[in-house]
Design a protein around this motif. Structure first.
Motif, PDB file in Angstrom:
ATOM      1  N   HIS A   1       0.881  -1.159   0.211  1.00 41.42           N
ATOM      2  CA  HIS A   1       0.132   0.114   0.072  1.00 41.42           C
ATOM      3  C   HIS A   1       0.818   1.160  -0.049  1.00 41.42           C
ATOM      4  CE1 HIS A   1      -4.023  -2.069   0.606  1.00 41.42           C
ATOM      5  NE2 HIS A   1      -3.316  -2.800   1.315  1.00 41.42           N
ATOM      6  N   GLU A   2       0.107   2.364  -0.152  1.00 43.04           N
ATOM      7  CA  GLU A   2       0.898   3.696  -0.197  1.00 43.04           C
ATOM      8  C   GLU A   2       1.260   4.206   1.212  1.00 43.04           C
ATOM      9  OE1 GLU A   2       2.371   5.056  -2.967  1.00 43.04           O
ATOM     10  OE2 GLU A   2       1.567   3.406  -3.939  1.00 43.04           O
ATOM     11  N   GLY A   3       0.405   3.732   2.040  1.00 43.96           N
ATOM     12  CA  GLY A   3       0.319   4.461   3.399  1.00 43.96           C
ATOM     13  C   GLY A   3       1.489   4.020   4.206  1.00 43.96           C
ATOM     14  N   GLY A   4       1.771   4.675   5.490  1.00 46.49           N
ATOM     15  CA  GLY A   4       3.118   4.824   6.183  1.00 46.49           C
ATOM     16  C   GLY A   4       3.136   5.810   7.184  1.00 46.49           C
ATOM     17  N   LEU A   5       4.275   5.702   7.636  1.00 49.61           N
ATOM     18  CA  LEU A   5       4.492   6.886   8.860  1.00 49.61           C
ATOM     19  C   LEU A   5       5.938   7.473   8.597  1.00 49.61           C
ATOM     20  CD1 LEU A   5       3.536   7.107  12.458  1.00 49.61           C
ATOM     21  CD2 LEU A   5       5.663   6.989  11.849  1.00 49.61           C
ATOM     22  N   LEU A   6       6.120   8.699   8.977  1.00 50.38           N
ATOM     23  CA  LEU A   6       7.233   9.465   9.045  1.00 50.38           C
ATOM     24  C   LEU A   6       7.105  10.172  10.176  1.00 50.38           C
ATOM     25  CD1 LEU A   6       9.860  10.550   7.871  1.00 50.38           C
ATOM     26  CD2 LEU A   6       8.755  12.401   7.151  1.00 50.38           C
ATOM     27  N   ALA A   7       8.375   9.878  11.386  1.00 52.93           N
ATOM     28  CA  ALA A   7       8.380  10.376  12.489  1.00 52.93           C
ATOM     29  C   ALA A   7       9.729  11.259  12.854  1.00 52.93           C
ATOM     30  CB  ALA A   7       8.403   9.361  13.720  1.00 52.93           C
TER      31      ALA A   7
END
Length: 475
Positions: free
Chosen positions: A111-117
């Protein structure tokens, strides 16, 4: 979901409300929410960690950015979310992509989703956001009291973070308040029609916004078990300004007299305490060398952790004169350290004081240090920020005057925000900071040579053999 996956997760009214705010922000387009809660209420656990896990279960194509005051905190949140996903991927219905598994940047597999922290000053270039979560953008009171730092945070949000939010994307700013012009306060003041404010005070109080709608005097139910007695003790310890900012969510401007005469009188000691742990002379030097006003204050740390102000010889002095005055005061009060505020010419100031020690014929060792210590991170911000710990100590009684000091007291009570800090207070800030950071210091002596069973060196005293010291039994 959190309660199902973690049997220890406790849902309080505060947690339920934070959950509602999170769900609304992900399901409704263009939401703008600011949430203020006391410390240790589960706000980050709910609104940042579990919120991310749940949102990606709802829509694995969501791109989420988590920002905190530093990279470490933001990546800690990311690591916790990743751990939950890895442990419960079958229930959640998604897993992490193996090619994007950095602590602070990862993607949902397929998928295209995810996280940057990231920390708020680290930048998020190259990563857009369907939802931006800003958690505690300010680290502490010193940062909050620094106008320059507050401006940096606001500018970073407007110039770097806000432009990364996609059309229809939402933003949640969730923080413990510190200052009326922190990020939450600035956004609410500048865009009152854009941002929805949710404030949850530790104790409901008339005139304080309470999103839980409690009657006045009702203490919040704490996920960690804090009781009304705990919060009452926190109020006594932290002081009124900190209590209303951190715990009630209604910070007030530090205006008017920054030091109250009632604080000085209410905690006053009749004389210098006996048996002090450490005594320090703090110096705010005369910068021009032309007889400017110079702050020279001595303070002692008691075994109970109280800083006692024991002497003030501040006066308009040339550089040679203030160095000699500081040395004489150190000898008179038995100080073991002279610490000089050294933002400009630290090595020069230390040299001048060392020369004064020599010229005065001082025989016992007295350390000469520059303040703040290089690389310590202390002393940041403006005078107001540097004074935050001292002001709180004067209010709650961890800093007390031992006797009467008319000039210092008058200068302190008359000092107002935006004015030049009195030299006596600047010197006391130095002495106080050195003392509170000395707590816990102790020394053990060990020699690398075996001493043949005798621990008495030729010059007297005692030194433990290194092998004995390393193999000693403790407790």
């Amino acid at each position: 979901m959190a309660r199902r996956l973690d049997p220890k997760f406790r849902v309080t009214p505060t947690i339920r409300l934070l959950s509602d705010v999170a769900v609304r922000s992900f399901r409704n387009p263009d939401e703008r929410d600011v949430v203020s809660t006391p410390p240790r209420t589960g706000k980050s656990q709910t609104a940042v960690i579990w919120n991310v896990v749940w949102a990606l279960m709802e829509n694995p194509d969501l791109k989420i950015v988590v920002v905190a005051y530093g990279d470490d905190l933001a990546q800690t949140h990311s690591r916790e979310a990743r751990k939950i996903i890895n442990e419960h991927q079958e229930f959640l219905g998604y897993r992490l992509a193996q090619d994007k598994t950095a602590v602070g940047r990862w993607r949902v597999d397929g998928h295209e989703g995810g996280l940057l922290a990231a920390g708020i000053n680290s930048g998020v270039t190259g990563f857009g956001a369907d939802c931006l979560l800003i958690d505690d953008p300010v680290k502490d009171q010193a940062e909050a009291d620094s106008k320059a730092h507050r401006n940096r945070i606001l500018n970073e949000y407007r110039s770097t973070l806000a432009p990364r939010v996609h059309p229809g994307g939402s933003v949640i700013v969730i923080q413990t308040r510190w200052h009326e012009a922190d990020l939450t306060g600035s956004l609410l003041a500048q865009e009152p029609d854009v941002w929805r404010h949710t404030n949850i005070p530790a104790v409901s109080e008339a005139g304080v916004p309470d999103a839980l709608g409690r009657l006045p005097g009702v203490t919040m139910i704490s996920a960690l078990g804090f009781t009304p007695e705990h919060y009452a003790a926190m109020r006594r310890t932290s002081g009124e300004r900190t209590w209303h900012a951190l715990y009630q969510g209604v910070p007030s401007a530090p205006e008017g007299g920054l030091v109250k005469a009632s604080w000085l009188e209410g905690w006053r000691l009749p004389a210098a305490p006996s048996g002090s742990v450490l005594t320090v002379v703090g110096v705010d030097p005369a910068d021009s060398g032309q007889g400017d006003s110079c702050g020279i204050v001595a303070a002692s740390l008691t075994s109970e952790g109280v800083t006692a102000v024991i002497a003030d010889v501040s006066a308009p002095l040339t550089s040679d004169a203030w160095a000699r005055a500081a040395v004489r005061l150190a000898v008179d009060v038995g100080a073991s350290e002279i610490s000089v505020e050294s933002f400009a010419a630290g090595e020069t100031y230390r040299r001048v004081v060392r020369e004064a020690l020599a010229s005065e014929g001082v025989r016992r060792p007295i350390r000469v240090t520059a303040w703040p210590p290089k690389g310590s991170g202390r002393g940041r911000g403006d005078a107001m920020a540097r004074s935050a710990a001292l002001l709180q100590g004067l209010e709650v009684g961890t800093v007390r005057l031992a006797g009467h000091f008319p000039k210092l007291e008058d200068a302190a009570v008359l000092w107002q925000a935006g004015q030049h800090q009195p030299d006596q207070l600047a010197a006391l800030v130095v002495a106080h900071d050195v003392l509170i950071h000395s707590v816990g210091r102790e020394w053990s002596m060990a020699g690398p040579q075996e001493l043949g069973g005798s621990s008495a060196p030729a010059g007297g005293g005692s030194v433990t053999g290194m092998s004995d010291w390393m193999s000693r039994r403790v407790g």
